[in-house]
Design an enzyme around this catalytic site. Structure first.
Site, PDB file in Angstrom:
ATOM      1  N   THR A  23       7.964  44.809   5.830  1.00 62.60           N
ATOM      2  CA  THR A  23       7.645  43.409   5.509  1.00 62.60           C
ATOM      3  C   THR A  23       6.411  43.427   4.609  1.00 62.60           C
ATOM      4  OG1 THR A  23       5.994  43.042   7.232  1.00 62.60           O
ATOM      5  CG2 THR A  23       8.318  42.742   7.873  1.00 62.60           C
ATOM      6  N   ILE A  42       7.949  47.924  10.441  1.00 67.09           N
ATOM      7  CA  ILE A  42       9.026  47.163   9.820  1.00 67.09           C
ATOM      8  C   ILE A  42       8.654  46.885   8.354  1.00 67.09           C
ATOM      9  CG2 ILE A  42      10.379  45.005   9.954  1.00 67.09           C
ATOM     10  CD1 ILE A  42      10.686  46.804  12.470  1.00 67.09           C
ATOM     11  N   TYR A  87      -5.994  44.904  16.859  1.00 70.28           N
ATOM     12  CA  TYR A  87      -4.545  44.653  16.834  1.00 70.28           C
ATOM     13  C   TYR A  87      -3.908  45.161  18.129  1.00 70.28           C
ATOM     14  CZ  TYR A  87       0.212  44.503  14.846  1.00 70.28           C
ATOM     15  OH  TYR A  87       1.535  44.236  14.608  1.00 70.28           O
ATOM     16  N   ASP A 147       4.041  27.909   9.019  1.00 74.60           N
ATOM     17  CA  ASP A 147       3.267  29.009   8.433  1.00 74.60           C
ATOM     18  C   ASP A 147       1.930  28.449   7.960  1.00 74.60           C
ATOM     19  OD1 ASP A 147       4.240  32.016   7.384  1.00 74.60           O
ATOM     20  OD2 ASP A 147       2.500  31.232   6.328  1.00 74.60           O
TER      21      ASP A 147
END
Ligand code: NAP
Length: 250
Positions: free
Chosen positions: A191, A189, A156, A37
């Site tokens: 997150t 989702i 995106y 990460d």
């Protein structure tokens, strides 16, 4: 449910959300996971969770938009465990929200650098490592927005469409060498990418876009991803797999 004993996996963007869930499931299924990460502290938090549960993992700070960092990440995985067998190119960002005619130029470059170039840089070094290991499997985390448009998210959407083309091409080039490459297309989702940026009212609106009536969970994306990485998916390569509550079925 899966057995990844003896396999080494890299998951990028594994310090949060979908990547975190995939790293946890791979480790719970026996893989040694390189938890990669941008945020080293976040990666180490996920490593600690894996070790607590009796799994095997190492953290590795890396920016997917830096090709040298991707080369070092793969070298780290090979040096730690002797070979790389599985990879999930998951790191991604949302980017600015503007119509194309007003889209910030630096925002465009940043989203393409992370969400598209980052996947290429990952593949560029993971594939030779998997050839050295005698084969492997890769999942690129795209999106429903890899196959349909979404207003105010051109960078995106373009990046995720690009990830599908890259996935198909890499699969054609390497399937005969024992390396499978697939893409996963999640709907919205729950997150931090979504929940830290959006009000509840907006989240409810996004849920309503899915015929199933809710947004998904990271674990639901992980289940599909781990299946595609597993030997159970041995004839599946070069394809795009939705986990979207029928969002794109409409
Ligand atoms: P998330 O919770 O924000 O997690 C993404 C992780 O990637 C974060 O830890 C982030 O670190 C890290 N990251 C960001 N830029 C990076 C870089 N340049 N190099 C390495 N790591 C980086 O997001 P998520 O929702 O789990 O998203 C994971 C993937 O799923 C993305 O590719 C996303 O496009 C895709 N996806 C998400 C959804 C959704 O609705 N959530 C739907 C479809 C597809 P920081 O927190 O420090 O930025």
């Amino acid at each position: 449910m899966f057995d990844f004993t003896g396999k080494t996996a890299i998951v990028t963007g594994a310090g949060s959300g979908i990547g975190e869930a995939i790293a946890l499931e791979l480790a719970a299924s026996g893989a040694f996971v390189v938890v990669s990460d941008l945020d080293e502290e976040a990666a180490n938090r996920v490593v600690a969770m894996i070790l607590d549960r009796g799994g095997k993992a190492e953290g590795h700070a890396a920016d997917v938009s830096d090709p040298q960092a991707m080369e070092r990440m793969v070298a780290f995985a090979e040096a730690e465990t002797g070979g790389l067998h599985l990879a999930v190119n998951n790191a991604g960002i949302g980017g600015p929200q503007n119509p194309v005619g007003e889209y910030p130029l630096d925002g465009w470059k940043q989203v393409i650098d992370v969400n598209l170039n980052g996947v290429f840089y990952g593949l560029r070094y993971q594939i030779p490592a998997m050839e050295r290991a005698g084969g492997g499997a890769i999942v690129n985390i795209a999106s429903i927005l890899g196959s349909v448009g979404f207003a105010n998210a051109s960078a995106y959407v373009a990046a995720k469409h690009g990830v599908l083309g890259l996935t198909k091409t890499a699969a054609m080039e390497y399937s005969a060498k024992g390396i499978r490459v697939n893409a996963v297309g999640p709907g919205f989702i729950a997150t931090p990418l979504l929940t830290k940026n959006l009000e509840q009212e907006v989240l409810d609106g996004l849920a309503a876009l899915h015929p199933i009536g809710r947004i998904g969970t990271s674990e639901e994306v992980s289940a599909l991803t781990c299946f595609l990485l597993s030997e159970r998916a041995s004839f599946i390569t070069g394809s795009y797999h939705l986990v979207d509550g029928a969002y794109t079925a409409q």
